[in-house]
Scaffold this motif. Structure first.
Motif, mmCIF file in Angstrom:
data_model
loop_
_atom_site.group_PDB
_atom_site.id
_atom_site.type_symbol
_atom_site.label_atom_id
_atom_site.label_comp_id
_atom_site.label_asym_id
_atom_site.label_seq_id
_atom_site.Cartn_x
_atom_site.Cartn_y
_atom_site.Cartn_z
ATOM 1 N N ARG A 116 0.887 -1.236 -0.060
ATOM 2 C CA ARG A 116 -0.089 0.096 0.211
ATOM 3 C C ARG A 116 1.023 1.238 -0.144
ATOM 4 N NH1 ARG A 116 -3.026 -3.075 4.069
ATOM 5 N NH2 ARG A 116 -4.510 -4.558 2.850
ATOM 6 N N LEU A 117 1.859 1.186 0.825
ATOM 7 C CA LEU A 117 2.573 2.400 0.887
ATOM 8 C C LEU A 117 3.479 2.642 -0.498
ATOM 9 C CD1 LEU A 117 4.458 1.917 4.448
ATOM 10 C CD2 LEU A 117 3.211 3.744 3.733
ATOM 11 N N ALA A 118 3.959 1.718 -1.119
ATOM 12 C CA ALA A 118 4.398 1.591 -2.464
ATOM 13 C C ALA A 118 3.661 2.199 -3.418
ATOM 14 C CB ALA A 118 4.947 0.012 -2.632
ATOM 15 N N ARG A 119 2.307 1.815 -3.459
ATOM 16 C CA ARG A 119 1.398 2.180 -4.383
ATOM 17 C C ARG A 119 1.036 3.708 -4.173
ATOM 18 N NH1 ARG A 119 -3.926 0.557 -6.305
ATOM 19 N NH2 ARG A 119 -2.962 -1.633 -6.634
ATOM 20 N N LEU A 120 1.056 4.193 -2.921
ATOM 21 C CA LEU A 120 0.809 5.622 -2.673
ATOM 22 C C LEU A 120 2.149 6.454 -3.079
ATOM 23 C CD1 LEU A 120 -0.698 7.853 -1.589
ATOM 24 C CD2 LEU A 120 0.220 7.210 0.879
ATOM 25 N N PRO A 127 17.127 11.218 4.236
ATOM 26 C CA PRO A 127 17.105 10.071 4.930
ATOM 27 C C PRO A 127 16.308 9.762 6.369
ATOM 28 C CG PRO A 127 19.306 10.463 4.118
ATOM 29 C CD PRO A 127 18.325 11.744 4.088
ATOM 30 N N GLU A 128 16.723 10.642 7.160
ATOM 31 C CA GLU A 128 16.109 10.610 8.434
ATOM 32 C C GLU A 128 14.551 10.876 8.465
ATOM 33 O OE1 GLU A 128 17.151 14.700 7.630
ATOM 34 O OE2 GLU A 128 18.603 12.851 7.690
ATOM 35 N N GLU A 129 14.141 11.576 7.255
ATOM 36 C CA GLU A 129 12.589 11.995 7.175
ATOM 37 C C GLU A 129 11.994 10.894 6.563
ATOM 38 O OE1 GLU A 129 12.876 16.743 6.403
ATOM 39 O OE2 GLU A 129 13.317 15.458 4.851
ATOM 40 N N LEU A 130 12.445 9.680 5.985
ATOM 41 C CA LEU A 130 11.982 8.710 5.379
ATOM 42 C C LEU A 130 10.991 7.856 6.230
ATOM 43 C CD1 LEU A 130 14.298 7.585 2.536
ATOM 44 C CD2 LEU A 130 12.061 8.840 2.354
ATOM 45 N N ALA A 131 11.719 7.556 7.197
ATOM 46 C CA ALA A 131 11.015 6.846 8.295
ATOM 47 C C ALA A 131 9.919 7.162 8.947
ATOM 48 C CB ALA A 131 12.214 6.232 9.409
ATOM 49 N N ALA A 163 7.212 7.288 6.266
ATOM 50 C CA ALA A 163 6.495 5.965 6.194
ATOM 51 C C ALA A 163 5.388 5.714 7.150
ATOM 52 C CB ALA A 163 7.750 4.946 6.263
ATOM 53 N N ASP A 164 5.914 6.167 8.510
ATOM 54 C CA ASP A 164 4.942 5.837 9.658
ATOM 55 C C ASP A 164 3.774 6.809 9.314
ATOM 56 O OD1 ASP A 164 6.494 4.082 10.705
ATOM 57 O OD2 ASP A 164 7.273 5.459 12.312
ATOM 58 N N GLN A 183 -1.810 7.395 7.790
ATOM 59 C CA GLN A 183 -2.986 7.844 6.812
ATOM 60 C C GLN A 183 -3.635 6.778 6.203
ATOM 61 O OE1 GLN A 183 -1.090 10.715 4.244
ATOM 62 N NE2 GLN A 183 -2.744 12.199 4.597
ATOM 63 N N LEU A 184 -2.923 5.827 5.501
ATOM 64 C CA LEU A 184 -3.676 4.763 4.945
ATOM 65 C C LEU A 184 -4.769 3.966 5.882
ATOM 66 C CD1 LEU A 184 -0.759 3.483 2.863
ATOM 67 C CD2 LEU A 184 -2.653 4.681 1.798
ATOM 68 N N ARG A 185 -4.266 4.015 7.077
ATOM 69 C CA ARG A 185 -5.063 3.283 8.110
ATOM 70 C C ARG A 185 -6.248 3.989 8.269
ATOM 71 N NH1 ARG A 185 -6.830 3.051 12.827
ATOM 72 N NH2 ARG A 185 -5.622 5.060 13.207
ATOM 73 N N ARG A 186 -6.199 5.269 8.354
ATOM 74 C CA ARG A 186 -7.295 6.239 8.556
ATOM 75 C C ARG A 186 -8.184 6.013 7.417
ATOM 76 N NH1 ARG A 186 -6.955 11.451 9.374
ATOM 77 N NH2 ARG A 186 -5.075 11.798 8.496
ATOM 78 N N ALA A 187 -7.689 6.207 6.085
ATOM 79 C CA ALA A 187 -8.521 6.114 4.883
ATOM 80 C C ALA A 187 -9.009 4.711 4.795
ATOM 81 C CB ALA A 187 -7.572 6.063 3.644
ATOM 82 N N GLN A 188 -8.844 3.530 5.377
ATOM 83 C CA GLN A 188 -9.268 2.376 5.466
ATOM 84 C C GLN A 188 -10.616 2.323 6.266
ATOM 85 O OE1 GLN A 188 -6.114 -0.136 6.492
ATOM 86 N NE2 GLN A 188 -5.837 -1.077 4.468
ATOM 87 N N GLY A 189 -10.417 3.059 7.513
ATOM 88 C CA GLY A 189 -11.433 3.310 8.535
ATOM 89 C C GLY A 189 -12.476 4.208 7.851
#
Lengths: 231, 234
Positions: A128-132, A149-153, A156-157, A162-168
């Protein structure tokens, strides 16, 4: 296996027997490890549960690694989640553990399956993250500055949340026609014209589908994006 | 209903922006959207929402991995099991996940030992055992083998036991760079179930009634695992 005697032992004694037993071939087992599982699951013994978690942590880590998680950064968390899943799916079923799992091998197989299941959960999240990320990067107007690099992690979280909220949010959509358009558009990937052609009784034409879809997207944007930027 | 050649923002209808995104907007509509900052702003929002929902709903029709796990383990209620199984039959992704759950991949020994901070030493069969090496109880008819690597040596004698019984005795001794150590020896092969024996205080070990076949000796020490593969009996 002398269970009456085994049941008189303390958890520490059973755990010590299990540690020793785990080093030996299965045919030499005297049932210590099985008894530890039985006390944890049937008797609800927290001490037995802690002993099991300690005893099998490294083994579960090995299983998680073997299932090739997409990221090795949270393997430890995945191992903890695996044993929690084992507990959650077996405890409180009202069925003695020996009835479903006749020997320690069967219990360990299920524990390993819980570890694999945890990896599968993570793989789907990564998909899902890759699709987004792909959708955002493919459209220059949507992409923000490239993160360091330090912002990537952190990113991702945040995206995962955000994806979890979208599913909800999608799960809470109650209008059947909107549910249908969401499923056909985003799960099956159909265009409005394809949806209208396939379901003429529900949608007069492609414009009717676009109307519903745009309505859904506007609400989703207000609920999920205006409250915090994508990415 | 026909639409004017010039459109104001207020004349836009629900669905027009998506028609533009699909490349299906009429010229007047397209002309307005291209030149309208408000429409451009809305388009970005719609595309963001579309990207988000599209990603959030990847495999949304599939049962969660935990449902597949419970199905595989026979822990799902009958009705739910029927639904999950019916989906899995027609879904290649779920079929693959079920196969992985049914037969989980086994950890590799080197990876497992590395994570446990234990060194794997692969002891190789040496061309010929020196005659000076003597094993406790070694029979004159015993076949003698030496496996060695990195200062570790496993001396092995394979002797028939008793004559014409078709079974053998394996005796051995582990010599390490730091002297004797406590450890556990496992003998595994296709001919028999895995067996285990402790190293004694001098590093000796023994297995009785071993059937002919190919075996591996795996000696687990505190900081190393010494592996001798391809031990042929007799």
């Amino acid at each position: 296996m002398a269970l009456p005697t085994m049941r008189q032992l303390s958890v520490d004694e059973v755990a010590a027997g299990c540690r020793d037993e785990a080093q030996r071939p299965r045919r030499d087992e005297a049932g210590y490890c099985f008894e530890l599982f039985r006390r944890a699951l049937d008797d609800g013994s927290q001490l037995a549960w802690q002993a099991l978690s300690t005893q099998y942590h490294v083994l579960i880590l090995d299983w998680v690694h073997a299932a090739r998680p997409s990221s090795s950064s949270d393997v430890d968390a995945a191992a903890r989640e695996a044993i929690e899943r084992f507990w959650r799916t077996l405890a409180g079923r009202g069925e003695p553990v020996a009835e479903r799992f006749p020997h320690i091998g069967a219990l360990l197989k299920y524990l390993q399956q819980c570890a694999v299941c945890t990896v599968l959960d993570r793989r789907r999240r990564e998909q899902r993250l890759a699709r987004l990320a792909g959708r955002l990067q493919s459209d220059a107007t949507l992409a923000l500055a490239t993160p360091g690099p330090e912002e990537l992690a952190v990113e991702a979280d945040e995206r995962a949340e955000q994806l979890r909220r979208a599913q909800g949010w999608v799960a809470a959509v109650s209008d059947p026609a909107e549910q249908r358009v969401i499923a056909l558009s985003f799960t099956e990937g159909l265009s409005p014209a394809e949806i209208a052609a396939r379901f003429p009784a529900e949608f007069a034409d492609a414009q009717a589908v676009r109307q519903l879809k745009e309505r859904v997207l506007r609400r989703a944007r207000r609920a999920l994006i205006d409250s915090g930027e994508v990415a | 209903m026909s639409r004017p050649t010039e459109l104001s923002h207020e004349e836009l209808r629900e669905g027009d922006l998506l028609a533009f995104l699909d490349g299906l907007a009429a010229p007047a509509l397209a002309s307005h959207i291209v030149g309208c900052p408000g429409c451009q702003h809305e388009l970005v929002g719609l595309r963001q929402a579309e990207a988000l929902l599209s990603a959030a709903l990847v495999r949304a029709a599939c049962p969660a991995p935990e449902q597949l796990l419970l199905l595989q383990a026979g822990l799902l209620a009958a009705d739910a099991a029927r639904l999950v199984a019916a989906h899995a039959v027609s879904c290649a992704d779920c079929t693959a996940e079920l196969a992985l759950l049914a037969d989980p991949p086994q950890p590799s020994l080197p990876g497992r030992l590395a994570r446990a901070g234990v060194r794997l030493v692969r002891a190789l069969l040496q061309p010929a055992a020196p005659r000076a090496l003597a094993l406790r109880g070694g029979e004159p008819s015993a076949r003698r083998l030496v496996f060695a690597a990195e200062g570790y040596q496993i001396l092995v004698a394979v002797a028939p036991l008793p004559p014409r019984s078709g079974r053998y005795q394996i005796e051995g001794q582990l010599l390490t760079p730091i002297g004797t150590q406590p450890g556990l020896v496992r003998l595994s092969g296709s001919a028999q179930e895995e067996r285990a024996a402790d190293l004694d205080e001098l590093g000796f070990f023994a297995f009785d009634t071993v059937l002919p076949g190919a075996y591996a000796l795996d000696i687990e020490l505190a900081d190393a695992q010494v592996l001798a593969e391809l031990l042929e009996v007799p």
